[in-house]
Design an enzyme around this catalytic site. Structure first.
Site, short mmCIF file in Angstrom:
data_model
loop_
_atom_site.label_atom_id
_atom_site.label_comp_id
_atom_site.label_asym_id
_atom_site.label_seq_id
_atom_site.Cartn_x
_atom_site.Cartn_y
_atom_site.Cartn_z
N ARG A 1 59.79 30.69 50.35
CA ARG A 1 58.50 30.19 50.86
C ARG A 1 58.62 28.73 51.27
O ARG A 1 58.09 28.31 52.30
CB ARG A 1 57.41 30.37 49.79
CG ARG A 1 56.95 31.81 49.65
CD ARG A 1 56.28 32.09 48.31
NE ARG A 1 55.06 31.36 48.08
CZ ARG A 1 54.47 31.27 46.87
NH1 ARG A 1 54.99 31.88 45.81
NH2 ARG A 1 53.37 30.58 46.73
N ARG B 1 50.97 36.69 40.39
CA ARG B 1 51.01 36.87 41.86
C ARG B 1 52.42 37.27 42.26
O ARG B 1 53.39 36.62 41.85
CB ARG B 1 50.60 35.53 42.53
CG ARG B 1 49.99 35.71 43.88
CD ARG B 1 49.46 34.42 44.42
NE ARG B 1 50.30 33.92 45.49
CZ ARG B 1 50.01 32.89 46.25
NH1 ARG B 1 48.90 32.21 46.03
NH2 ARG B 1 50.81 32.50 47.20
N ARG C 1 51.91 29.23 37.20
CA ARG C 1 50.93 30.23 37.62
C ARG C 1 51.50 31.64 37.47
O ARG C 1 50.77 32.58 37.14
CB ARG C 1 50.51 29.97 39.07
CG ARG C 1 49.45 30.97 39.54
CD ARG C 1 48.90 30.63 40.91
NE ARG C 1 49.94 30.62 41.93
CZ ARG C 1 49.77 30.19 43.17
NH1 ARG C 1 48.61 29.71 43.55
NH2 ARG C 1 50.76 30.22 44.04
N ARG D 1 50.11 27.81 60.33
CA ARG D 1 51.40 27.66 59.67
C ARG D 1 52.55 27.64 60.66
O ARG D 1 53.70 27.52 60.25
CB ARG D 1 51.61 28.84 58.74
CG ARG D 1 51.24 28.56 57.30
CD ARG D 1 51.47 29.86 56.59
NE ARG D 1 51.95 29.69 55.26
CZ ARG D 1 51.16 29.76 54.20
NH1 ARG D 1 49.87 29.89 54.33
NH2 ARG D 1 51.69 29.68 53.00
N LYS E 1 46.30 23.46 47.98
CA LYS E 1 45.38 23.70 49.10
C LYS E 1 44.19 24.56 48.65
O LYS E 1 43.05 24.22 48.90
CB LYS E 1 46.12 24.43 50.25
CG LYS E 1 47.34 23.67 50.78
CD LYS E 1 48.00 24.38 51.94
CE LYS E 1 48.68 25.71 51.61
NZ LYS E 1 49.86 25.61 50.70
P1 AP5 Z 1 47.04 26.25 44.72
O1 AP5 Z 1 45.75 25.56 44.85
O2 AP5 Z 1 47.06 27.73 44.74
O3 AP5 Z 1 48.07 25.69 45.83
P2 AP5 Z 1 48.34 26.22 47.29
O4 AP5 Z 1 48.83 25.06 48.07
O5 AP5 Z 1 47.12 26.96 47.79
O6 AP5 Z 1 49.52 27.19 46.94
P3 AP5 Z 1 49.84 28.67 47.27
O7 AP5 Z 1 51.00 29.03 46.41
O8 AP5 Z 1 48.63 29.56 47.18
O9 AP5 Z 1 50.22 28.49 48.79
P4 AP5 Z 1 51.06 29.30 49.71
O10 AP5 Z 1 50.94 28.50 50.93
O11 AP5 Z 1 52.41 29.65 49.26
O12 AP5 Z 1 50.29 30.72 49.66
P5 AP5 Z 1 49.25 31.44 50.63
O13 AP5 Z 1 48.35 32.21 49.77
O14 AP5 Z 1 48.67 30.51 51.62
O15 AP5 Z 1 47.75 25.67 43.41
C1 AP5 Z 1 48.93 26.21 42.92
C2 AP5 Z 1 48.91 26.13 41.39
O16 AP5 Z 1 48.89 24.75 40.99
C3 AP5 Z 1 47.66 26.76 40.76
O17 AP5 Z 1 48.01 27.38 39.56
C4 AP5 Z 1 46.72 25.57 40.52
O18 AP5 Z 1 45.86 25.80 39.44
C5 AP5 Z 1 47.71 24.45 40.26
N1 AP5 Z 1 47.25 23.14 40.74
C6 AP5 Z 1 46.65 22.87 41.93
N2 AP5 Z 1 46.41 21.55 42.05
C7 AP5 Z 1 46.88 20.96 40.92
C8 AP5 Z 1 46.92 19.61 40.47
N3 AP5 Z 1 46.45 18.60 41.21
N4 AP5 Z 1 47.50 19.37 39.27
C9 AP5 Z 1 48.00 20.39 38.51
N5 AP5 Z 1 47.97 21.68 38.89
C10 AP5 Z 1 47.42 21.98 40.09
O19 AP5 Z 1 50.23 32.42 51.44
C11 AP5 Z 1 50.89 33.49 50.81
C12 AP5 Z 1 51.67 34.29 51.84
O20 AP5 Z 1 50.77 34.86 52.80
C13 AP5 Z 1 52.67 33.49 52.70
O21 AP5 Z 1 53.93 33.35 52.07
C14 AP5 Z 1 52.76 34.38 53.94
O22 AP5 Z 1 53.57 35.50 53.74
C15 AP5 Z 1 51.32 34.85 54.12
N6 AP5 Z 1 50.52 33.95 54.96
C16 AP5 Z 1 49.42 33.24 54.57
N7 AP5 Z 1 48.93 32.54 55.59
C17 AP5 Z 1 49.75 32.77 56.66
C18 AP5 Z 1 49.77 32.30 58.00
N8 AP5 Z 1 48.84 31.42 58.44
N9 AP5 Z 1 50.77 32.72 58.81
C19 AP5 Z 1 51.69 33.61 58.38
N10 AP5 Z 1 51.74 34.09 57.11
C20 AP5 Z 1 50.75 33.67 56.25
#
Ligand code: AP5
Length: 193
Positions: free
Chosen positions: A146, A134, A128, A89, A14
């Site tokens: 998660r 992270r 990562r 979410r 994402k």
């Molecule tokens: P990346 O692009 O970071 O993927 P992502 O889907 O954004 O993954 P995240 O791990 O950041 O998502 P998440 O939902 O767990 O975390 P968030 O920060 O939202 O890619 C991941 C890796 O893969 C990278 O290394 C990238 O380079 C690689 N990659 C990407 N695309 C690729 C491809 N096509 N091929 C190969 N490699 C690739 O949330 C973190 C925490 O915050 C949550 O657990 C929660 O506690 C809190 N939080 C955030 N939002 C909310 C909400 N709305 N409500 C409640 N709590 C929330």
């Protein structure tokens, strides 16, 4: 005006896609995860509250993130639209977003679901973890938590949009190379613009 939501499990790409999409389509981009991580880093009261929850791989409360999105929408001007990355979410967050947008005569008009097997996403997160340090990537049990949170609380958001906004719901294959995922997303957004 585009109001685009990227929905998908942790590691589905994402954030990676959001940055490129926002640039190409001049969208104001918010990653609720990035905003929360900044709060944690700066040790603000909100960050201190969120840290333990995020470290466990759980979702922070709806009220906190809904307030963040309200500020973002209210304070952003001069854009072609909004890109929500990691929000909504929960179904309560999705309903709150609809209400916020309705008040401004807007609606969610593109929902892109990042689809692939979880194994691939877990592998990406583990890679990562070695590179970026992270906090919630390091422990496989937190990564599993998660995913569990995703299936319990966020997967119903996918169904919410499929049922209520089916004409705006799209799915992309997220296990392709980054540039191919981006190409597929652009094809979708070029029909929405
Ligand atoms: P990346 O692009 O970071 O993927 P992502 O889907 O954004 O993954 P995240 O791990 O950041 O998502 P998440 O939902 O767990 O975390 P968030 O920060 O939202 O890619 C991941 C890796 O893969 C990278 O290394 C990238 O380079 C690689 N990659 C990407 N695309 C690729 C491809 N096509 N091929 C190969 N490699 C690739 O949330 C973190 C925490 O915050 C949550 O657990 C929660 O506690 C809190 N939080 C955030 N939002 C909310 C909400 N709305 N409500 C409640 N709590 C929330």
């Amino acid at each position: 005006m585009i109001n685009l939501i990227l929905v998908g499990p942790p590691g589905s790409g994402k954030g990676t896609q959001a940055k490129q999409i926002a640039e190409k389509y001049n969208l104001a981009h918010i990653s609720t995860g990035d905003v929360l991580r900044k709060e944690v880093k700066e040790q603000t009261p909100l960050g201190k509250q969120a840290k333990a929850i995020m470290d466990r791989g759980e979702l922070v409360s709806d009220d906190i993130v809904i307030g963040m999105i309200q500020n973002f929408i209210d304070n952003t001007k001069g854009t072609n639209g909004f890109l929500y990355d990691g929000f909504p979410r929960t179904v309560a967050q999705a309903e709150a977003l609809n209400t916020m947008l309705h008040k401004k005569n807007m609606l969610v008009n593109s929902i892109i679901f990042m689809d692939a097997d979880d194994d691939i996403f877990v592998q990406r997160i583990q890679q990562r973890a070695q590179l970026e340090g992270r906090a919630d990537d390091a422990d496989i049990n937190v990564v599993k938590k998660r995913l569990q949170e995703y299936y319990q609380k966020t997967f119903p958001v996918k169904s919410f949009y499929e049922m209520k906004h089916s004409e705006y719901f799209y799915s992309v294959k997220a296990d392709q190379a980054v540039e191919n995922v981006f190409k597929d997303i652009c094809q979708i957004l070029d029909t929405v613009k």
